[in-house]
Design an enzyme around this catalytic site. Structure first.
Site, PDB file in Angstrom:
ATOM      1  N   LYS A   1      30.051  30.864  43.168  1.00 30.39           N
ATOM      2  CA  LYS A   1      30.962  30.731  44.314  1.00 30.39           C
ATOM      3  C   LYS A   1      31.036  29.279  44.786  1.00 30.39           C
ATOM      4  O   LYS A   1      30.136  28.487  44.556  1.00 30.39           O
ATOM      5  CB  LYS A   1      30.552  31.703  45.420  1.00 30.39           C
ATOM      6  CG  LYS A   1      30.929  33.136  44.997  1.00 30.39           C
ATOM      7  CD  LYS A   1      30.711  34.192  46.030  1.00 30.39           C
ATOM      8  CE  LYS A   1      31.157  35.533  45.433  1.00 30.39           C
ATOM      9  NZ  LYS A   1      30.714  36.676  46.209  1.00 30.39           N
TER      10      LYS A   1
ATOM     11  N   ARG B   1      24.301  40.050  41.800  1.00 32.14           N
ATOM     12  CA  ARG B   1      25.487  40.169  40.933  1.00 32.14           C
ATOM     13  C   ARG B   1      25.772  38.791  40.361  1.00 32.14           C
ATOM     14  O   ARG B   1      26.090  37.870  41.118  1.00 32.14           O
ATOM     15  CB  ARG B   1      26.661  40.673  41.777  1.00 32.14           C
ATOM     16  CG  ARG B   1      27.968  40.826  41.022  1.00 32.14           C
ATOM     17  CD  ARG B   1      29.054  41.298  41.992  1.00 32.14           C
ATOM     18  NE  ARG B   1      30.322  41.478  41.305  1.00 32.14           N
ATOM     19  CZ  ARG B   1      31.169  40.486  41.028  1.00 32.14           C
ATOM     20  NH1 ARG B   1      30.888  39.258  41.390  1.00 32.14           N
ATOM     21  NH2 ARG B   1      32.305  40.750  40.396  1.00 32.14           N
TER      22      ARG B   1
HETATM   23  N1  PMM Z   1      31.972  38.996  44.737  1.00 28.48           N
HETATM   24  C1  PMM Z   1      33.071  39.060  43.966  1.00 28.48           C
HETATM   25  C2  PMM Z   1      33.506  40.288  43.437  1.00 28.48           C
HETATM   26  N2  PMM Z   1      32.816  41.429  43.680  1.00 28.48           N
HETATM   27  N3  PMM Z   1      31.016  42.531  44.708  1.00 28.48           N
HETATM   28  C3  PMM Z   1      29.939  42.503  45.504  1.00 28.48           C
HETATM   29  N4  PMM Z   1      29.279  43.647  45.781  1.00 28.48           N
HETATM   30  N5  PMM Z   1      29.476  41.336  46.041  1.00 28.48           N
HETATM   31  C4  PMM Z   1      30.103  40.151  45.823  1.00 28.48           C
HETATM   32  O1  PMM Z   1      29.636  39.127  46.358  1.00 28.48           O
HETATM   33  C5  PMM Z   1      31.278  40.146  45.006  1.00 28.48           C
HETATM   34  C6  PMM Z   1      31.702  41.383  44.454  1.00 28.48           C
HETATM   35  C7  PMM Z   1      33.857  37.819  43.698  1.00 28.48           C
HETATM   36  O2  PMM Z   1      33.303  37.103  42.631  1.00 28.48           O
HETATM   37  P1  PMM Z   1      34.026  36.964  41.190  1.00 28.48           P
HETATM   38  O3  PMM Z   1      35.483  36.722  41.453  1.00 28.48           O
HETATM   39  O4  PMM Z   1      33.327  35.807  40.590  1.00 28.48           O
HETATM   40  O5  PMM Z   1      33.789  38.226  40.446  1.00 28.48           O
END
Ligand code: PMM
Length: 280
Positions: free
Chosen positions: A208, A244
């Protein structure tokens, strides 16, 4: 031990022609690689939730994620579906997903809570204030930790009232969602505050934008994997249920360090308990 959730974004940005066999195959191949590297869960998403992203239709989303989920589940891999949409969540569970990961905590789709209640499956409810196009404007807090915790507590009440049991729930403070860099660091400094809600907590810091704060100007997205792994250590030390991440191998190694230190600590206290017992 903190679980590792590997990120599998089956979106056109990641796999050039989302929905076709080629991208399904590429997605499955990548998921198997993450599994081999030590991911406990593969989080399959077909809609980008990054700042500025546009919505996809549930039909397009399902065309992207369902074939991948079906194959991974067939191979015995634990799959979560990363979706805001209750129809996609339900279809994904029918395809074999056993965890529903909703970055809106049920706020984006009013039907989500009843679908989750009916499945009885684990539901990750993330702190959320609005969709990608508006979330930067919503990053306004007097006390980010207290407000995120209180807003998550309100979600727990609403989700429970809709029939979801506490055993199903995992909470996530939602790093980067309606939060600026300072807010994200503050949340990380107080991860223990979310334990007060009495539910497992997961953390998603991977790659991020705020991680750029600790990197030289011009650093790439992949350069954010090292600070991500460090955040995985901090989350594990705070007792997180899962992290994650995109780079599963780095987090696996980082968490192995935490485990070694914890084992050494446990052995030490067992030794001192034993020598106390042996004293006359
Ligand atoms: N961040 C993203 C997508 N899904 N789910 C959870 N539970 N927590 C998060 O912080 C989260 C998520 C966005 O990140 P990406 O676009 O790199 O997948």
């Amino acid at each position: 031990m903190t679980l590792i959730m590997g990120v599998l974004n089956v979106t056109p940005d990641s796999f050039s022609d989302g929905g076709s066999w080629a991208s399904t195959d590429a997605a499955i191949e990548h998921a198997l690689e993450l599994h081999e590297q030590g991911a406990d869960i593969i989080d399959v998403g077909g809609e980008s939730t990054r700042p500025g992203a546009t919505r996809v239709s549930p039909a397009d989303e399902q065309a992207r994620v369902l074939p991948v989920i079906t194959e991974l589940a067939r191979q015995g891999i634990v799959v979560s579906v990363d979706t805001l949409n209750s129809e996609t969540a339900l279809a994904a569970t029918k395809a074999g997903a056993t965890i529903i990961n909703d970055v809106s905590g049920g706020l984006a789709d009013p039907a989500m809570a009843s679908v989750v209640a009916a499945t009885g499956l684990t539901y990750i409810a993330m702190h959320w204030r609005g969709h990608a196009h508006e979330m930067d404007a919503l990053a306004v807090y007097d006390d980010v930790v207290a407000e995120v915790r209180n807003e998550l507590a309100a979600r727990v009440d609403a989700l429970s009232a809709a029939g979801i049991s506490r055993e199903q729930l995992v909470l996530d403070p939602g790093l980067g969602f309606a939060k600026n860099a300072g807010h994200n660091w503050r949340v990380l400094a107080h991860l223990g505050a979310f334990d007060e809600l009495g539910l497992p907590v997961m953390v998603g810091a991977s790659r991020k934008r705020f991680l750029a704060d600790v990197l030289p100007v011009g650093a790439t997205l992949a350069d954010r994997d090292l600070p991500t792994a460090v955040v995985s250590v901090l989350a594990a030390q705070a007792g997180a249920w899962a992290v994650r991440v995109h780079d599963v191998a780095a987090t696996r190694t980082a968490l192995a360090v935490v485990n070694e230190v914890e084992s050494a600590r446990a052995a030490e206290s067992a030794e001192s308990a034993e020598s106390a017992r042996m004293e006359p």
